[in-house]
Design an enzyme around this catalytic site. Structure first.
Site, mmCIF file in Angstrom:
data_model
loop_
_atom_site.group_PDB
_atom_site.id
_atom_site.type_symbol
_atom_site.label_atom_id
_atom_site.label_comp_id
_atom_site.label_asym_id
_atom_site.label_seq_id
_atom_site.Cartn_x
_atom_site.Cartn_y
_atom_site.Cartn_z
ATOM 1 N N LYS A 94 66.863 -36.512 34.335
ATOM 2 C CA LYS A 94 66.357 -37.611 33.390
ATOM 3 C C LYS A 94 67.032 -38.359 32.640
ATOM 4 O O LYS A 94 66.714 -39.511 32.382
ATOM 5 C CB LYS A 94 65.305 -36.814 32.298
ATOM 6 C CG LYS A 94 63.983 -36.455 33.295
ATOM 7 C CD LYS A 94 62.971 -35.976 32.332
ATOM 8 C CE LYS A 94 61.580 -35.885 32.949
ATOM 9 N NZ LYS A 94 61.503 -34.499 33.502
ATOM 10 N N GLU A 116 56.150 -41.047 25.088
ATOM 11 C CA GLU A 116 55.426 -39.699 25.249
ATOM 12 C C GLU A 116 56.192 -38.834 25.762
ATOM 13 O O GLU A 116 57.054 -39.192 26.622
ATOM 14 C CB GLU A 116 54.120 -39.933 25.927
ATOM 15 C CG GLU A 116 54.089 -39.891 27.241
ATOM 16 C CD GLU A 116 54.757 -40.907 28.085
ATOM 17 O OE1 GLU A 116 54.912 -41.862 27.760
ATOM 18 O OE2 GLU A 116 55.392 -40.709 29.206
ATOM 19 N N SER A 382 67.370 -30.516 40.157
ATOM 20 C CA SER A 382 67.112 -31.556 38.999
ATOM 21 C C SER A 382 67.594 -31.118 37.749
ATOM 22 O O SER A 382 67.742 -32.129 37.024
ATOM 23 C CB SER A 382 65.601 -31.834 39.377
ATOM 24 O OG SER A 382 64.677 -30.810 39.050
HETATM 25 C C1 LIG Z 1 60.694 -34.021 34.212
HETATM 26 C C2 LIG Z 1 61.371 -33.040 35.424
HETATM 27 C C3 LIG Z 1 61.040 -33.026 36.726
HETATM 28 C C4 LIG Z 1 59.819 -33.972 37.390
HETATM 29 O O1 LIG Z 1 59.999 -35.306 37.275
HETATM 30 P P1 LIG Z 1 60.362 -36.256 38.469
HETATM 31 O O2 LIG Z 1 60.029 -37.479 37.827
HETATM 32 O O3 LIG Z 1 59.260 -35.957 39.672
HETATM 33 O O4 LIG Z 1 61.493 -35.901 38.939
HETATM 34 C C5 LIG Z 1 61.736 -32.393 37.883
HETATM 35 N N1 LIG Z 1 62.779 -31.583 37.404
HETATM 36 C C6 LIG Z 1 63.099 -31.399 35.950
HETATM 37 C C7 LIG Z 1 64.354 -30.593 35.577
HETATM 38 C C8 LIG Z 1 62.444 -32.197 35.032
HETATM 39 O O5 LIG Z 1 62.932 -32.100 33.580
#
Ligand SMILES: *Cc1c(COP(=O)(O)O)cnc(C)c1O
Length: 400
Positions: A94, A116, A382
């Site tokens: 993010k 938010e 992610s």
């Molecule tokens: C917020 C988040 C997601 C989901 O958000 P996307 O916009 O679909 O990528 C996925 N993995 C992590 C670690 C997150 O914090």
């Protein structure tokens, strides 16, 4: 061939049938200002150089790709690789778009970042960007989420953000969106509203995708350097869809690479017990754009469930709805149980504790590895799972 990213979306922010900008009249001029600023800055060498240096010296990019040899051996079949966004500063992808949104706001002369947050992940990343750029930060968050996600509330406050509790309705993400937007309207001259995924009105789905593109560019180069070729399959979990668009965008013009979005199937395929929007959604509007949507019997956004709070959104980024329709991306799912098993497996066998969101992509890779001997699978890790360890171990123990 003209590259996909140069032709999509169109000038009105439509990815095929999906996207657009449905705005309350007072916000129309402010979104025009954002569109024009982005059009100018996205080709400005000064802006791009500054962003590049931030990525290198503050975020710690490039993040590596890891060949998960133990997991590959245990699953049998394909070789599994992870793009390590868990090693990005603050522990998830993010920050890639939050730092870029903060830099855009700075070039636009804004002095405050607003948003938010649900589980608090977007709030923490944005508060980090605000601290870096010396801006104010105002984060709206439902009271239920504030109670559930205390460590992230503490982080935001340490980073200097003001956390505004939202106490009406369900006191969760949907109310927080409404509250943050309401507070933004009278401040839009000096504040920038930073959307946390590839969702919302144009230009955010395109802009957030472009800010996450670095993940796909790095991954394609790194994978090629490691193996001499490209992966057969590329996968990522899909909530709003930003980490997936980041990774997919690096391979979207490579026709021989199959792309796979993994949605959360929660506890069952019954409405209210999952958040698999593309699998079960219908065309509809939410938060200022047209997309696929999970709806209840009245046509309103339906309640959703998944073990990973970062994936619980009843809509999805318009580009994913489009890529599903064109067939370029295959959308599939993993349920809570599979994500949990993957969470334990990656921790135990690779020494990497994944976020529960990312564990959905791990589950996909483990499942598909068995079915695809001799192939290679690259998934987006992610984020790291430190935020989830108390919940997981207190609820489910330490795994087999
Ligand atoms: C917020 C988040 C997601 C989901 O958000 P996307 O916009 O679909 O990528 C996925 N993995 C992590 C670690 C997150 O914090």
């Amino acid at each position: 061939m003209t590259s996909y990213l140069k032709t999509t979306p169109n000038a009105d922010g439509f990815f095929g049938d999906y996207g657009g900008a449905m705005l309350p009249p007072p916000l129309i001029p402010h979104f025009k200002e954002i569109r024009e600023a982005y059009a100018k800055l996205s080709v400005s060498p000064e802006f791009l150089d500054e962003l590049r240096l931030i990525r290198k010296h503050f975020q710690g990019r490039p993040t590596p790709i890891s060949h998960l040899k133990n997991l590959s051996r245990i699953c049998g079949g394909a070789q599994i690789y992870a793009k390590r966004e868990d090693l990005n500063h603050t522990g998830a992808h993010k920050l890639n778009h939050c730092m870029a949104e903060g830099l855009l706001a700075k070039y636009m002369g804004k002095t405050k970042l607003m948003a938010e947050t649900g589980a608090g992940q977007h709030g923490v990343a944005l508060a980090t960007a605000a601290a870096y750029f010396g801006m104010e930060c105002e984060i709206h968050m439902g009271e239920i989420d504030i109670a559930k996600e205390a460590p992230n509330v503490t982080r935001m406050k340490l980073l200097g953000a003001t956390v505004v509790p939202v106490g009406h309705g369900g006191r969760s993400l949907k109310e927080a969106v409404d509250s943050a937007f309401e507070a933004y309207v009278p401040q839009a001259d000096t504040a920038f509203f930073a959307i946390g995924s590839v969702v919302g009105p144009h230009p955010f789905p395109m802009m957030v995708r472009d800010f996450q593109h670095v993940v796909g560019i790095e991954a394609r180069d790194q994978f090629h350097e490691m193996t001499g070729g490209l992966p057969d399959m590329v996968a990522a979990c899909v909530g709003g869809g930003s980490n997936a668009m980041g990774l997919f965008s690096g391979f979207i013009d490579d026709e021989n690479v199959s792309l796979h979005g993994v949605e959360p199937m929660g506890t069952s395929s019954k409405l209210g017990e999952h958040a698999a929007t593309i699998s079960f959604g219908v065309d509809g509007d939410i938060h200022g754009f047209h997309t696929l949507l999970l709806v209840d019997e009245n046509g309103d956004p339906a309640p959703v469930h998944t073990i990973a709070s970062g994936l619980d959104y009843p809509g999805v980024g318009p580009e994913h709805a489009h890529l599903s329709k064109t067939g370029r991306v295959n959308y599939t799912s993993a349920n809570d149980k599979e994500a949990l098993a993957a969470f334990y497996a990656l921790s135990r066998h690779e020494g990497i504790i994944p976020a529960l969101e990312s564990a959905h992509a791990v589950a996909f890779a483990m499942r598909e590895a068995k079915a695809n001997p001799g192939k290679s699978i690259l998934f987006n890790l992610s984020g790291r799972g430190d935020k989830d360890i108390d919940y997981v171990t207190e609820t489910f123990g330490f795994g087999g």
